[in-house]
Design an enzyme around this catalytic site. Structure first.
Site, mmCIF file in Angstrom:
data_model
loop_
_atom_site.group_PDB
_atom_site.id
_atom_site.type_symbol
_atom_site.label_atom_id
_atom_site.label_comp_id
_atom_site.label_asym_id
_atom_site.label_seq_id
_atom_site.Cartn_x
_atom_site.Cartn_y
_atom_site.Cartn_z
ATOM 1 N N GLU B 50 40.715 41.314 98.242
ATOM 2 C CA GLU B 50 40.695 41.197 99.854
ATOM 3 C C GLU B 50 40.359 42.421 100.528
ATOM 4 O OE1 GLU B 50 43.253 40.165 97.598
ATOM 5 O OE2 GLU B 50 43.477 37.741 98.040
ATOM 6 N N PHE B 112 58.181 32.200 99.004
ATOM 7 C CA PHE B 112 56.971 32.526 98.164
ATOM 8 C C PHE B 112 55.854 33.043 98.805
ATOM 9 C CE2 PHE B 112 53.186 31.515 95.365
ATOM 10 C CZ PHE B 112 53.352 32.548 94.434
ATOM 11 N N GLN B 113 55.210 34.186 98.327
ATOM 12 C CA GLN B 113 54.066 34.850 99.361
ATOM 13 C C GLN B 113 54.264 35.018 100.749
ATOM 14 O OE1 GLN B 113 50.521 32.858 97.580
ATOM 15 N NE2 GLN B 113 50.614 34.666 95.915
ATOM 16 N N LYS B 162 50.975 27.473 107.213
ATOM 17 C CA LYS B 162 50.279 26.462 106.673
ATOM 18 C C LYS B 162 50.532 25.151 107.059
ATOM 19 C CE LYS B 162 49.556 24.791 101.863
ATOM 20 N NZ LYS B 162 49.716 24.851 100.600
ATOM 21 N N MET B 479 35.705 66.351 96.210
ATOM 22 C CA MET B 479 36.115 67.075 97.660
ATOM 23 C C MET B 479 37.327 67.569 97.322
ATOM 24 S SD MET B 479 35.155 67.984 100.627
ATOM 25 C CE MET B 479 34.091 67.038 101.647
#
Ligand SMILES: Cc1ncc(C[n+]2csc(CCOP(=O)(O)OP(=O)(O)O)c2C)c(N)n1
Lengths: 163, 566
Positions: B50, B112-113, B162, B479
């Site tokens: 993602e 959940f999630q 949802k 760096m």
């Protein structure tokens, strides 16, 4: 210096946390913050008391204005304004303290709003300074509990904050 | 007719003219994916993480001047996306992030999630919304696009539970939006503009400092015209490269921590400074106290009032759209009688030429080991006359790319300036390549950065994105190593990149072309060969000098004119 900033914001879920989050993320001080809906139910009015240099206060007002939910921001300290805070104090009031307590409440124009054998609950409004002064005037150990609302502010005279 | 929230969402995107959605599916967004599947107006690009979806949408936005769009699922989909969102936020990139959320009745139940998406992302978005009622969905999406792309742009997130995607209502996409609480200023105050101009005309040592706002505000043409009409020196920030042509004799190149000697000296010693679309950040002016040891007047033009007088005190603030303000400045200049002080300007340029003669970007051109600067310089020579976009990651390679690739046009240089996010280079190139399918897309990266989103080689294969990856492989987080060499007594704590993969084989395993280049003489032929492979992604692994450092360098906390030079 202490500033009292008034805001109108959309009465949306999360708007308060955007303001509070801004202050903590940018390290600005909040001395107090009050918020409630206005006569227009789509708007909330918030009063924030903060301290900082002129530069910081300028940034605070700019950053507040930048929040999408914030409709208007005014630094009330820039002009004449009235500031009021409500405090409820529960004090020990038994024996010889009882009369003395009543007298103190009267001097500060407080009202006793709840009474038991041993306690008074006093309601007091005024500027933050006045409330501080009241607490300082009480003898050590008599204060059992205090709750303060934080300041609400409004401009004097024709100074009006609305959309 | 009533349609579902999922269908509404997809229709909003189509009606908004969205070409691509970068995303990754999951439970909370299944209905949305189902609707994407059923139509072909909006194309979905499936990434492999993602974070890359957000970077790719961001890269798309940076090159196209249109908001990027991405779609991720609730919970881990969102937390993976946060780095991408914060990256876009720091660079003010217009973007709409759609996130799935658990059903409204489950919010707050540790479902959940479930994560508090609005809470987690609040500090790194321009604004965010949680849509609780399908009736608000279309209007909210419209608002999101409007807020993202107006004023000072930025990412806007829309969290969609949802059950909202399955609830139904009539679909109406609003034509326009009005928000009483959001009214970005466009026109600059003409009195302030007049004041600014007279200050500039009085200047003996004027300087123009232009930032990323020029790119975001589509103001490169206006800036170029204004600077040329005055004959003043101009420097660009890392984010502003291409806002004024780097090959123009009035360009002093980039300023800041790794800016040119001439740009930093001119910044420090100018008497009137015009800052446009820039924000005086710590990587640009170094220590502000040191900066103010010299007396100068500052004019600051920015669309965001909170950028003005944030880090430095300004004499003439101008809030407004930079394009508009610069055009107005040119107009007032042409109409008025004021002219720059030619004699003073000539003396100023003489001084600047002396600084330039310091040749601050010199490097050893006879080295038997590949010098990274040489690779960028050769790449520039080979691609400058073609339609080319350069993305980069974060580190030394990024600074060499910025120093040695001469950007003459805006939106050609894509990097993470504000957040400095390693891993952006490849997904940026993906988004940019999709926006410009026929252009050369080159990602200049390092072996550490590229590994942060290396999985996207698979996405590139799936969508046939013929990106050219220039990996300046010094086997170090260069760096970090440079700072350790300068400031930590050569103790290279955890900055050596051990156990590197064979990048040639790695590229090949994804179905791409891999090359390893070890000798300076092979730089040009390899780049030519790779650029000629129009339809292939080519991973060029350049084995470069491990000890090379980026110069000039203004050490942290030091003043702009206190550079370490070669
Ligand atoms: C996500 C992230 N983690 C850590 C850093 C700190 N950091 C800045 S540059 C750098 C090293 C980059 O190494 P490499 O990609 O090989 O580039 P080089 O400097 O060698 O050119 C690191 C670790 C960062 N910018 N981003």
């Amino acid at each position: 210096m202490k500033h009292i900033i008034a805001l109108l914001l959309e009465n949306e879920a999360g708007a308060l946390s955007r303001v509070a989050g801004l202050f903590s993320a940018r390290g600005y001080n909040i001395e107090s913050l009050t918020v409630a809906p206005t006569e227009d139910p789509t708007l909330s009015r918030m009063t924030v008391v903060t301290t900082g240099s002129d530069e910081i206060i300028e940034q605070i007002t700019k950053q507040l204005n930048k929040l999408v939910d914030v409709v208007k921001v005014v630094d009330l300290s820039e002009g004449d304004h009235i500031e009021r805070e409500l405090m409820l104090v529960k004090v020990r009031a038994s024996g010889k303290d009882r009369e003395e307590m009543k007298r103190m409440a009267e001097i500060f124009r407080g009202r006793i709003i709840d009474v038991t054998d041993k306690t008074y609950t006093i309601e007091l409004t005024g500027t933050g300074q006045k409330l501080d002064a009241f607490l300082e005037a009480l003898e050590e150990g008599v204060v059992l509990e205090t709750v303060r609302t934080g300041a609400s502010g409004i401009g004097r005279g024709e100074r009006i904050l609305r959309i | 007719m009533e349609i579902t929230g999922a269908e509404i969402t997809v229709r909003c995107l189509a009606d908004e003219g969205v070409e691509y959605v970068f995303g990754y599916p999951g439970g909370a967004v299944l209905h949305l994916y189902d609707e994407l599947f059923k139509q072909d107006r909006v194309k979905h690009i499936l990434v492999r993480h993602e974070q890359a979806a957000v970077h790719a949408a961001d890269g798309y936005a940076r090159v196209s001047h249109r908001p990027g769009v991405c779609l991720v699922t609730s919970g881990p989909g969102v937390t993976n996306a946060v780095t991408g969102i914060a990256t876009a936020y720091m660079d003010s990139i217009p973007m709409v992030v759609l996130t799935g959320q658990v059903p409204t009745h489950a919010i707050g139940q540790d479902a959940f999630q479930e994560v508090d998406t609005v809470g987690i992302t609040r500090p790194c978005v321009k604004h965010n919304f949680l849509v609780k009622d399908v009736k608000d969905l279309a209007a909210t999406i419209k608002k999101a696009f409007y807020i993202a792309s107006t004023g000072r742009p930025g990412p806007v997130l829309v969290d969609i539970p949802k059950d909202v995607t399955t609830s139904r209502c009539e679909y109406v996409y609003p034509e326009s939006v009005h928000l009483r609480s959001y009214n970005p200023v466009v026109k600059g105050h003409s009195g302030q503009i007049k004041k600014a101009l007279s200050l500039l005309m009085e200047a003996k040592r004027p300087m123009i400092y232009a930032g990323g706002g020029i790119i975001l505000g589509e103001a490169a043409a206006e800036l170029t015209q204004f600077v040329r009409s005055l004959g003043f020196p101009c420097t660009n920030t890392l984010m502003g490269l291409g806002g004024f042509p780097a090959t123009d004799p009035q360009s002093l190149g980039m300023l800041g921590m790794h800016g040119t000697y001439e740009a930093n000296m001119a910044m420090q010693h100018c008497d009137v400074l015009l800052a446009v679309g820039a924000r005086f950040d710590d990587r640009v002016i170094g220590n502000p106290k040191h900066f103010f040891q010299e007396d100068r007047k500052i004019i600051h033009v920015d669309v965001d009032p909170s950028s003005i007088s944030k880090r430095v005190k300004v004499d003439v603030p101008i809030v407004g759209d930079v394009k508009d303000v610069l055009a107005e400045m040119s107009r007032q200049l042409a109409a008025g009688a004021l002219k720059p002080d030619v004699a003073a300007l000539k003396a100023w340029w003489t001084q600047i030429e002396l600084w330039k003669a310091r040749d601050c970007l010199k490097f050893d051109r006879t080295s038997a080991i590949i010098k990274p600067q040489m690779v960028v310089e050769t790449l520039y020579r080979l691609t400058k006359d073609s339609d080319t976009y350069i993305t980069s990651d974060v580190g030394q390679h990024q600074m060499w790319a910025a120093q040695f690739y001469k950007f003459d046009k805006p939106r050609r240089w894509i990097n993470s300036g504000g957040l400095g996010t390693m891993g952006v280079g490849l997904p940026y190139a993906m988004g940019a390549q999709l926006a410009h399918p026929d252009a050369n897309l080159v990602c200049i990266t390092g072996e550490a950065s590229i590994q942060m989103c290396i999985q996207e080689l698979s996405t590139c294969k799936q969508y046939r994105l013929p990106i050219k990856i220039v990996n300046l492989n010094n086997r170090y987080m260069g760096m970090v190593r440079q700072w350790q060499e300068f400031f930590h007594g050569n103790r290279y704590a955890e900055s050596y990149m051990d156990a590197l993969p064979d990048f040639v084989k790695l590229a090949e395993s994804y179905g791409h072309v891999g090359m390893r280049i070890e000798k300076p003489a092979d730089i040009e032929p390899a780049l030519k060969e790779a650029l000629a492979l129009k339809d292939q992604l080519v991973f060029m692994d350049f084995v470069t000098d491990q000890a090379e450092n980026v110069f000039p360098m203004v050490p942290g906390g030091k003043g702009l004119s206190e550079m370490i030079l070669v």
